[in-house]
Design a protein around this motif. Structure first.
Motif, mmCIF file in Angstrom:
data_model
loop_
_atom_site.group_PDB
_atom_site.id
_atom_site.type_symbol
_atom_site.label_atom_id
_atom_site.label_comp_id
_atom_site.label_asym_id
_atom_site.label_seq_id
_atom_site.Cartn_x
_atom_site.Cartn_y
_atom_site.Cartn_z
ATOM 1 N N ARG A 150 -29.249 0.789 -1.173
ATOM 2 C CA ARG A 150 -28.397 -0.387 -1.077
ATOM 3 C C ARG A 150 -28.878 -1.281 0.037
ATOM 4 N NH1 ARG A 150 -22.365 -0.624 -2.385
ATOM 5 N NH2 ARG A 150 -22.453 0.232 -4.471
ATOM 6 N N ASP A 164 -22.245 -5.289 -0.810
ATOM 7 C CA ASP A 164 -20.867 -4.807 -0.926
ATOM 8 C C ASP A 164 -19.877 -5.955 -0.745
ATOM 9 O OD1 ASP A 164 -19.175 -2.316 -1.149
ATOM 10 O OD2 ASP A 164 -18.375 -3.119 0.715
ATOM 11 N N VAL A 212 -19.878 -8.151 -3.889
ATOM 12 C CA VAL A 212 -19.143 -7.482 -4.970
ATOM 13 C C VAL A 212 -17.640 -7.555 -4.712
ATOM 14 C CG1 VAL A 212 -18.690 -5.243 -6.051
ATOM 15 C CG2 VAL A 212 -21.037 -5.951 -5.604
ATOM 16 N N MET A 213 -17.239 -7.396 -3.468
ATOM 17 C CA MET A 213 -15.823 -7.457 -3.121
ATOM 18 C C MET A 213 -15.262 -8.846 -3.425
ATOM 19 S SD MET A 213 -13.687 -8.616 -0.452
ATOM 20 C CE MET A 213 -14.541 -8.649 1.126
ATOM 21 N N ASP A 241 -13.874 4.624 1.319
ATOM 22 C CA ASP A 241 -14.226 3.233 1.616
ATOM 23 C C ASP A 241 -12.969 2.394 1.836
ATOM 24 O OD1 ASP A 241 -16.546 1.291 1.720
ATOM 25 O OD2 ASP A 241 -15.300 0.288 0.220
ATOM 26 N N THR A 242 -11.946 2.650 1.025
ATOM 27 C CA THR A 242 -10.684 1.909 1.177
ATOM 28 C C THR A 242 -10.027 2.233 2.511
ATOM 29 O OG1 THR A 242 -10.391 1.981 -1.224
ATOM 30 C CG2 THR A 242 -8.456 1.425 0.091
ATOM 31 N N ALA A 248 -13.629 -2.447 -4.190
ATOM 32 C CA ALA A 248 -14.540 -2.489 -5.328
ATOM 33 C C ALA A 248 -15.445 -1.252 -5.318
ATOM 34 C CB ALA A 248 -15.372 -3.767 -5.274
ATOM 35 N N TYR A 249 -15.930 -0.887 -4.139
ATOM 36 C CA TYR A 249 -16.804 0.283 -4.024
ATOM 37 C C TYR A 249 -16.125 1.523 -4.598
ATOM 38 C CZ TYR A 249 -19.909 3.800 -2.017
ATOM 39 O OH TYR A 249 -20.775 4.843 -1.855
ATOM 40 N N GLU A 295 -21.432 -4.331 -10.865
ATOM 41 C CA GLU A 295 -20.421 -3.626 -10.060
ATOM 42 C C GLU A 295 -19.111 -4.408 -9.975
ATOM 43 O OE1 GLU A 295 -21.453 -1.176 -6.810
ATOM 44 O OE2 GLU A 295 -22.821 -0.120 -8.151
ATOM 45 N N MET A 315 -17.461 -3.909 -13.353
ATOM 46 C CA MET A 315 -16.835 -2.585 -13.450
ATOM 47 C C MET A 315 -15.572 -2.503 -12.596
ATOM 48 S SD MET A 315 -19.896 0.251 -13.240
ATOM 49 C CE MET A 315 -18.982 1.738 -13.705
ATOM 50 N N ALA A 316 -15.689 -3.003 -11.360
ATOM 51 C CA ALA A 316 -14.563 -2.886 -10.422
ATOM 52 C C ALA A 316 -13.394 -3.768 -10.851
ATOM 53 C CB ALA A 316 -15.010 -3.261 -9.017
ATOM 54 N N ARG A 328 0.828 -1.209 0.000
ATOM 55 C CA ARG A 328 0.000 0.000 0.000
ATOM 56 C C ARG A 328 0.866 1.265 0.000
ATOM 57 N NH1 ARG A 328 -5.161 -0.153 -0.006
ATOM 58 N NH2 ARG A 328 -6.117 -2.191 0.303
ATOM 59 N N THR A 351 -15.061 -9.292 -7.141
ATOM 60 C CA THR A 351 -14.015 -8.454 -7.722
ATOM 61 C C THR A 351 -12.630 -9.049 -7.473
ATOM 62 O OG1 THR A 351 -15.377 -6.490 -7.414
ATOM 63 C CG2 THR A 351 -13.020 -6.129 -7.741
ATOM 64 N N MET A 390 -11.829 0.496 5.223
ATOM 65 C CA MET A 390 -11.550 -0.944 5.170
ATOM 66 C C MET A 390 -10.198 -1.255 5.820
ATOM 67 S SD MET A 390 -9.665 -3.344 3.231
ATOM 68 C CE MET A 390 -9.412 -2.789 1.536
ATOM 69 N N THR A 431 -14.833 5.247 -11.199
ATOM 70 C CA THR A 431 -15.107 5.038 -12.624
ATOM 71 C C THR A 431 -16.327 5.845 -13.056
ATOM 72 O OG1 THR A 431 -14.133 2.826 -12.548
ATOM 73 C CG2 THR A 431 -15.661 3.278 -14.361
ATOM 74 N N LEU A 446 -6.616 0.244 -13.286
ATOM 75 C CA LEU A 446 -7.869 0.341 -12.533
ATOM 76 C C LEU A 446 -7.709 -0.022 -11.056
ATOM 77 C CD1 LEU A 446 -10.988 0.453 -12.236
ATOM 78 C CD2 LEU A 446 -11.085 -1.804 -13.279
ATOM 79 N N ALA A 447 -6.990 -1.098 -10.792
ATOM 80 C CA ALA A 447 -6.868 -1.591 -9.419
ATOM 81 C C ALA A 447 -5.605 -1.102 -8.733
ATOM 82 C CB ALA A 447 -6.888 -3.119 -9.431
ATOM 83 N N ARG A 448 -4.842 -0.244 -9.406
ATOM 84 C CA ARG A 448 -3.568 0.173 -8.827
ATOM 85 C C ARG A 448 -3.740 1.447 -8.004
ATOM 86 N NH1 ARG A 448 1.057 0.869 -13.012
ATOM 87 N NH2 ARG A 448 0.041 -0.892 -14.060
ATOM 88 N N ARG A 457 -13.587 1.700 -6.637
ATOM 89 C CA ARG A 457 -13.312 1.591 -8.079
ATOM 90 C C ARG A 457 -14.548 1.946 -8.895
ATOM 91 N NH1 ARG A 457 -10.352 -4.221 -8.731
ATOM 92 N NH2 ARG A 457 -9.217 -4.234 -6.752
ATOM 93 N N VAL A 458 -15.702 1.484 -8.425
ATOM 94 C CA VAL A 458 -16.941 1.768 -9.151
ATOM 95 C C VAL A 458 -17.262 3.260 -9.084
ATOM 96 C CG1 VAL A 458 -19.452 1.406 -9.176
ATOM 97 C CG2 VAL A 458 -17.910 -0.543 -8.847
ATOM 98 N N THR A 494 -4.337 -0.629 -3.482
ATOM 99 C CA THR A 494 -5.471 -0.962 -4.345
ATOM 100 C C THR A 494 -6.791 -0.529 -3.717
ATOM 101 O OG1 THR A 494 -6.371 -2.714 -5.733
ATOM 102 C CG2 THR A 494 -5.824 -3.330 -3.474
ATOM 103 N N ALA A 540 -16.406 -3.607 5.773
ATOM 104 C CA ALA A 540 -16.685 -2.505 6.705
ATOM 105 C C ALA A 540 -17.981 -1.802 6.303
ATOM 106 C CB ALA A 540 -15.515 -1.520 6.710
#
Lengths: 341, 341, 341, 341
Positions: free
Chosen positions: D135, D140, D143-144, C140-141, C281-282, D179, D182-183, A152, D147, C144, C288, C61-63, C284-285, C278, D281
């Motif tokens: 939601r 979530d 989706v995680m 969100d990240t 998912a939340y 989602e 997309m993610a 990270r 993903t 988390m 985007t 996208l995930a970086r 990233r969406v 990274t 979370a």
């Protein structure tokens, strides 16, 4: 048979997996009874214990911490325990004691064993610094947590053209720094085993910036210390051997680098997150195997020993051998790591 | 020196870590040149390759897959390669080839080596079934992914009083099932190494329900198969040895259990998620060390060998030894696992 | 059209996802050209930029981090930019600028917009403190990462009958502390929005110990501060308003609690791991979608606005509205959180 | 007051967080008593319940599944419950019932409410397809998980120049596919809401290969189905509306693509891992807030309603409104997703 089990010393992912494994193997494999002493040797001395059965250990395999609790014990009370080892065994009616713990615990285990108590130890340390075993459970989890953190931090370092100094656990042995540094692709690793030269870190960072890699991550064990005179700005304490030691080496090194490099350098101290929480699959398997083999050792009368990983095999080694010296990172492992910075 | 490197066979977390390590050690440690052949042996035969330098391998340590690509090669073309091994070496001006791959790749490597090419192999398999090495990289990641899945499935099984059958990879060796089953706390593990009795699974589940544990998780290797006559409802194919084999054993077993138990039983087939994506810290370290030692072996002229983990040490073992037989799960490891169900 | 994009301010998971989305939508949806300015507004002023195409944004996208870099800019130079907004637009031939950033960046964006540059902003902050949008990506990240840390720390706290104080990011708004504290099941949460009483924390911990829950985890935002006179041992700085402020509130609070409670209390400062790596998912969406809508806004001539999440919909809100005041944690959210300690 | 709580329908991460929150808020906030019915409405009808206190819900916040169990109930018995709603309330002495569940559960809740029982519903579905709320918790997490799987599969797809088809949950609504697709950066997404054209997928993959991106990942909801006549090789069942439907669409589509493209195409069916295990979370916070507000609604006499997320606010909406129609993915969200393939 009636077996006592206890966990002592610092928290370590996998303790519950050992307890669960001991109970399963003892009860379903041998029809034994198992009791768990609370808060380590304190429970043994003070008579705090509870019976353990399959229900008591249900659902704990993946849980961090220890359901038995753990506490430090003063040296004096341990000697007291050793002196009354025989009596203690009789008091609880146990045929064997399985203490799970680090160097201190295993030393205590050895004292009890020498005093006549039938003891089978299970080594535990996230630091991986116990001799006679290839690995200890908890270490893999600590390395994983530290590696995820480095992963990270790298993107932040890169986006901001910054130096990040990550301080990981390891007071006397640098295994966590070595392996998380390698796994995270750190650009420098500082271990307690060898004083580091701030000059070479400065040079490495400057070379990276010169070839367009405008960031760096340094992974530092909490017990690492700079070579004498190597820090220009930060001042450490002079220890009993006349060496300069630095509390909070991560903070100090970041400060030093920022002044020397004229670039932002930020410390991150990972701390206790490395030693808690759910163990990795690797640690769960190793812990489970250690628990299993400890019970077998009890039934084989293989006392005064502890479980150890030798290659793919779990062996029993004398407690005496395990606690005589710390397993530190050898020169060749450092050399390997440095080659892929 | 000029070193060629290629990756062949199925995807495996850690391939990029080996490539990166080879390039770093060769270039910065020895001043070598490195070229990478694309899509395994195909690139070697067809002349598809590219130079690799520090920039080409920057940022790949934690990335799954292989930047060199990988493809299957027909046996015939491999023989062709072996016959022209000498010529191939000259053609690319390489002093050594480092093929990274599984059993097939290492067999090919051995053919090339026997034909005179200076070869140092690096073993790779998520299945952990290569002899002469304690572990291979990729395996730890596969076990981790499978264990996380089992952790998740357990709560569903428990909430719905259901049996879950998780099929993991392992066609000929059951290491992934063994270790993820142990780490996930599965209540039954079925391995290719030993036909399983459906009756004993049924009995185990019924006993669990009887003592109030109204769910169970069974971990099945894709290559596991029931003992003859053990499946009552599902029908398998009769193989060349007259044994009944089941494609999709996870689905079959779940169906069988549902009918036999009169309780919901659901299959989950983990599939390819086990072999892709970012490697665990353990696998990154092992892969990095293998790459490092492969380069050292090249410089030591230690050809016809592959890297291997022996305890904590990386050793070089003859390719011949590595590919003669599969490393399967021994009886005592199954016994250990069964004792903590 | 020709669109410029830049990222400014601190690192935030999801920046790359926005860039990628802008490039995809602009190029494949509208046939636009996209250029990326390097290191935020600095690149805009100094003429450092590069064209971006589908290949430049492949795999990002995930970086974590930002492929465009980010740097602070002195206020003076920003004014300079605003004054020459028109000219800058012409210089690069861009029809619109999409700056992605936090409060400072959006304020700068507003200045440029007021000065006549066609600007569409994308809000970014891990702190979630920008008004007019329900959420920002990166938050969100961060939550988390903080929650995973609290999950890990809890087992250590419990095993050792210890109080853990976790300091998370949030200088002016306590969203990360609020949500990670709730998600991690912290027993106390301290936010910048409301001075906390050390006495009530002490009381809460003592009550927990009294009813046999012999541990506690307190989640503290870095910007939280104690009520006047509430700390007995630790001393803070007196700020411009005559209030006592504490640098390193996590360390201070742990020290204070240890002395008041007579029990071990340990601080863990999560730091930069919360803002790198990274994205979930939340995030990233959301990132985007923000990128997509920013391009649409450009084509709709919807300038001087920024993207915002309203419920499930992405809306465009005036930049003026977004930067006038910080979105802090309202009283009712604190109340909700406190009720489930 | 005395409040009954139950969980019904499929497993969903966050159920325990709701239960814990209900108990905490009711007991410490209002001095209420709480009882939990076992296995959903079955427990209510059959009189299986237990008192819940702070200890019963200790440590469950992060645990998947539901401590109360869940089971399907035949429609007939539900009607029976509705008819005796009054009597049931008296029987258990409860002043309110909080059923936590999906569409079926909320419909049942509405029947009970119409029959006079004081009911406050809490919506639950990993599919996110309940109307009137932005939601639902569990989504979530699903989706995680999906993903992370796509992240892993991409590297395998790329290394082997392969097409991967990932089938995720979503029988009637494609939110998870949308989602996670997309993610994860999927190159195609197939939803139940709109029949997909195999031809366009084939074309997209061929174009990718043509421009050197020799792999693709397609994310398919389990309820997705091809446009009439769009599958050339696979055959589906003709349903009651005369449409061709495909069981196991992931497997079918992979087979079809392999034949049409002449390239390897592999299916991965994620299955139950999406609905079990520890919640993210985000889901823990949402679930906790829903539990809290459900208790408040009980005390406000706000019956016949359920909790709902509106932006950042938790609102109460009529059960009637929530269960009339499914919330499916609207056209504009599909359009957004397609633009960044």
């Amino acid at each position: 048979m009636r077996i006592g089990v206890l966990t002592a010393g610092g928290d370590c992912p996998g303790l519950n997996a050992v307890i669960r494994s001991v109970v399963h193997r003892a009860m379903t494999g041998h029809g034994d009874e198992v009791i768990g002493f609370e808060d380590g040797f304190k429970g043994l001395l003070d008579g705090h214990y509870r019976p353990l059965d399959l229900d008591s250990v249900s659902g704990i395999l993946a849980r961090g911490g220890t359901i038995l609790g753990s506490a430090r014990l003063e040296r004096g009370r341990l000697r007291e325990a050793a002196e009354s080892a025989d009596e203690l065994g009789r008091k609880y009616g146990i045929d064997a004691l399985i203490p799970i713990g680090g160097e201190g615990t295993l030393t205590a285990a050895r004292m009890l064993s020498d005093a006549g108590m039938p003891v089978v130890g299970v080594p535990k340390t996230i630091d991986n610094d116990i001799s006679s075993t290839d690995r200890t459970f908890g270490f893999d989890t600590a390395v994983m947590v530290a590696t995820e953190a480095i992963d990270r931090l790298k993107t932040t370092a890169e986006s901001h053209q910054r130096v990040m100094v990550v301080e990981v656990m390891g007071r006397h042995a640098g295994w966590i720094a070595l392996e998380s540094g390698m796994a995270g692709g750190a650009h420098g690793i500082c271990l307690p085993e060898r004083p580091f030269e701030v000059d070479s870190i400065v040079k490495m960072v400057e070379e990276r910036f010169a070839r367009g890699k405008k960031f760096a991550v340094i992974c530092v064990a909490e017990g690492a210390h700079p070579a004498e005179g190597s820090m220009h700005y930060a001042k450490g304490e002079i220890d009993q051997f006349g060496h300069e030691r630095f509390e909070g080496i991560g903070n100090r090194l970041a400060g030093e680098l920022e002044r020397r490099l004229g670039k932002e350098a930020r410390p991150v101290i990972l701390g206790h997150v490395q030693r808690g929480g759910t163990p990795t699959a690797y640690d769960r398997v190793l812990a489970t195997r250690f628990g299993w083999h400890a019970v077998e050792a009890v039934h084989n009368g293989d006392f005064g020993r502890m479980t150890a990983l030798h290659g793919t095999r779990v062996a029993m080694v004398p407690l005496a051998e395990a606690v005589t010296r710390l397993k530190t990172v050898p020169e060749n492992r450092m050399f390997e790591a440095e080659s892929v910075f």
